[in-house]
Design an enzyme around this catalytic site. Sequence first.
Site, PDB file in Angstrom:
ATOM      1  N   GLU A   3      80.880 128.547  35.398  1.00  0.00           N
ATOM      2  CA  GLU A   3      80.642 127.266  34.471  1.00  0.00           C
ATOM      3  C   GLU A   3      79.528 126.643  34.700  1.00  0.00           C
ATOM      4  O   GLU A   3      79.245 126.229  35.910  1.00  0.00           O
ATOM      5  CB  GLU A   3      81.960 126.395  34.138  1.00  0.00           C
ATOM      6  CG  GLU A   3      81.774 125.321  33.235  1.00  0.00           C
ATOM      7  CD  GLU A   3      83.109 124.306  33.574  1.00  0.00           C
ATOM      8  OE1 GLU A   3      83.695 124.231  34.812  1.00  0.00           O
ATOM      9  OE2 GLU A   3      83.224 123.680  32.553  1.00  0.00           O
ATOM     10  N   ASN A  18      79.595 122.716  26.245  1.00  0.00           N
ATOM     11  CA  ASN A  18      79.666 123.351  27.522  1.00  0.00           C
ATOM     12  C   ASN A  18      79.846 124.891  27.074  1.00  0.00           C
ATOM     13  O   ASN A  18      81.115 125.317  26.356  1.00  0.00           O
ATOM     14  CB  ASN A  18      80.983 122.857  28.009  1.00  0.00           C
ATOM     15  CG  ASN A  18      81.054 123.434  29.498  1.00  0.00           C
ATOM     16  OD1 ASN A  18      80.553 124.292  29.888  1.00  0.00           O
ATOM     17  ND2 ASN A  18      81.888 122.761  30.340  1.00  0.00           N
ATOM     18  N   LYS A  45      83.123 125.603  24.747  1.00  0.00           N
ATOM     19  CA  LYS A  45      84.362 125.301  25.366  1.00  0.00           C
ATOM     20  C   LYS A  45      85.119 124.306  24.567  1.00  0.00           C
ATOM     21  O   LYS A  45      84.615 123.483  23.792  1.00  0.00           O
ATOM     22  CB  LYS A  45      84.054 124.678  26.740  1.00  0.00           C
ATOM     23  CG  LYS A  45      85.236 124.148  27.582  1.00  0.00           C
ATOM     24  CD  LYS A  45      84.800 123.509  29.037  1.00  0.00           C
ATOM     25  CE  LYS A  45      86.131 123.048  29.824  1.00  0.00           C
ATOM     26  NZ  LYS A  45      85.621 122.498  31.158  1.00  0.00           N
ATOM     27  N   GLU A  75      83.399 115.162  30.700  1.00  0.00           N
ATOM     28  CA  GLU A  75      83.538 116.200  29.844  1.00  0.00           C
ATOM     29  C   GLU A  75      83.347 115.630  28.280  1.00  0.00           C
ATOM     30  O   GLU A  75      82.457 116.002  27.350  1.00  0.00           O
ATOM     31  CB  GLU A  75      83.932 117.340  30.114  1.00  0.00           C
ATOM     32  CG  GLU A  75      83.588 118.182  31.186  1.00  0.00           C
ATOM     33  CD  GLU A  75      84.184 119.468  31.297  1.00  0.00           C
ATOM     34  OE1 GLU A  75      84.184 120.245  30.530  1.00  0.00           O
ATOM     35  OE2 GLU A  75      84.992 119.885  32.142  1.00  0.00           O
ATOM     36  N   CYS A 133      86.847 127.182  32.349  1.00  0.00           N
ATOM     37  CA  CYS A 133      87.417 126.301  33.149  1.00  0.00           C
ATOM     38  C   CYS A 133      89.024 126.011  32.808  1.00  0.00           C
ATOM     39  O   CYS A 133      89.706 126.746  32.732  1.00  0.00           O
ATOM     40  CB  CYS A 133      86.693 125.271  33.431  1.00  0.00           C
ATOM     41  SG  CYS A 133      87.161 124.326  35.216  1.00  0.00           S
ATOM     42  N   ASN A 157      84.507 124.840  37.239  1.00  0.00           N
ATOM     43  CA  ASN A 157      84.089 124.058  38.461  1.00  0.00           C
ATOM     44  C   ASN A 157      85.264 123.003  38.482  1.00  0.00           C
ATOM     45  O   ASN A 157      85.735 122.321  37.535  1.00  0.00           O
ATOM     46  CB  ASN A 157      83.106 123.101  37.942  1.00  0.00           C
ATOM     47  CG  ASN A 157      81.603 123.439  37.839  1.00  0.00           C
ATOM     48  OD1 ASN A 157      81.204 123.592  38.753  1.00  0.00           O
ATOM     49  ND2 ASN A 157      81.470 124.219  36.706  1.00  0.00           N
TER      50      ASN A 157
END
Length: 310
Positions: free
Chosen positions: A46, A109, A126, A145, A171, A196
């Site tokens: 990611e 993302n 994401k 995020e 993730c 991550n």
Amino acid sequence: MRKEGFAVAQMGPVHLQDSREKTVKRLVEMLTEAQSRGATWVTFPELALTTFFPRYVYDKPSEYDPFFEEATPSKAMQPLFAEAARLKIGFYLGYAEKTQVSGTVRRFNTSILVGPDGSIIGKYRKIHLPGTIEPVGDPEFEHLEKRYFDVGDLGFPTFQTPAARIGMCICNDRRWPETFRVMALAGAEVFMLGYNTPSRNIHHNEPVHLREFHHRLCLQSAAYQNAAWVMASAKCGSEDGFDMIGGSMIVAPTGEIVAKTVSEDDEVIVYRCDLELGAYIRRSVFDFERHRRPEHYQAIVNQVGIELPE
Ligand code: CDV
């Protein structure tokens, strides 16, 4: 048997000051190693092109836009695309995407799936964004995020490739079983994901061994319950003093870990995956057509939180 070589290319830290060129060079080196060891597909992490910037508090787009790519391939990605096409190897790559949707700037993302001929096969944005919009005020636990990214708008698509039907997630998505079941229902035989994962839990005070255990638990159950191969690639180690777990792995449709990294640095693992193994399990214990009972699963799509029955 229908065997295909899949690689997972784990990355050690990418520091704030590291240039995209230097980082992409590391990716190209791992791609080359993967191909020389018999892989035809590689999964990268990611947000693979930069440090994990959502740990930092920025207020203005001019401060965080430098972490985003505005084209695919972007200038920074081009050496990776070129080398992959030359070596005829496909890859999954995570990065921060800035784009326009209906005339509005959006940031996601994102991961892309690039075929062995260098063409972009598919994109995923994401969906399960962790963390907060506003800073919590403790640099050790900052995870923003929700501040920098929009929730993905592409669902969980799957893509037919010469090797297998592949689904992508990123993730935190791996902690939600819905992610994998939706992809499995669209025929995914391989799940690719980058992550991550900070060694310290942003939600509560959890020891590192549990962070790693929960990571394995999610991947192994996703593989087993959906009869699919899982390729999971970390960016890990200490990025400017912020530690992230490693534990990149390849998991078989039986739920068994068949390959696992041992370092917190750049490291490639490769396994020749038998795609027939998953197909066999999907004809038996996890034959969805025969055994699923969606009429009893309504709450999964109709509710978000818990609703107690009257
Ligand atoms: N990048 C992530 O999505 N990290 C989350 C942490 C913050 C919970 C993860 O699931 O690993």
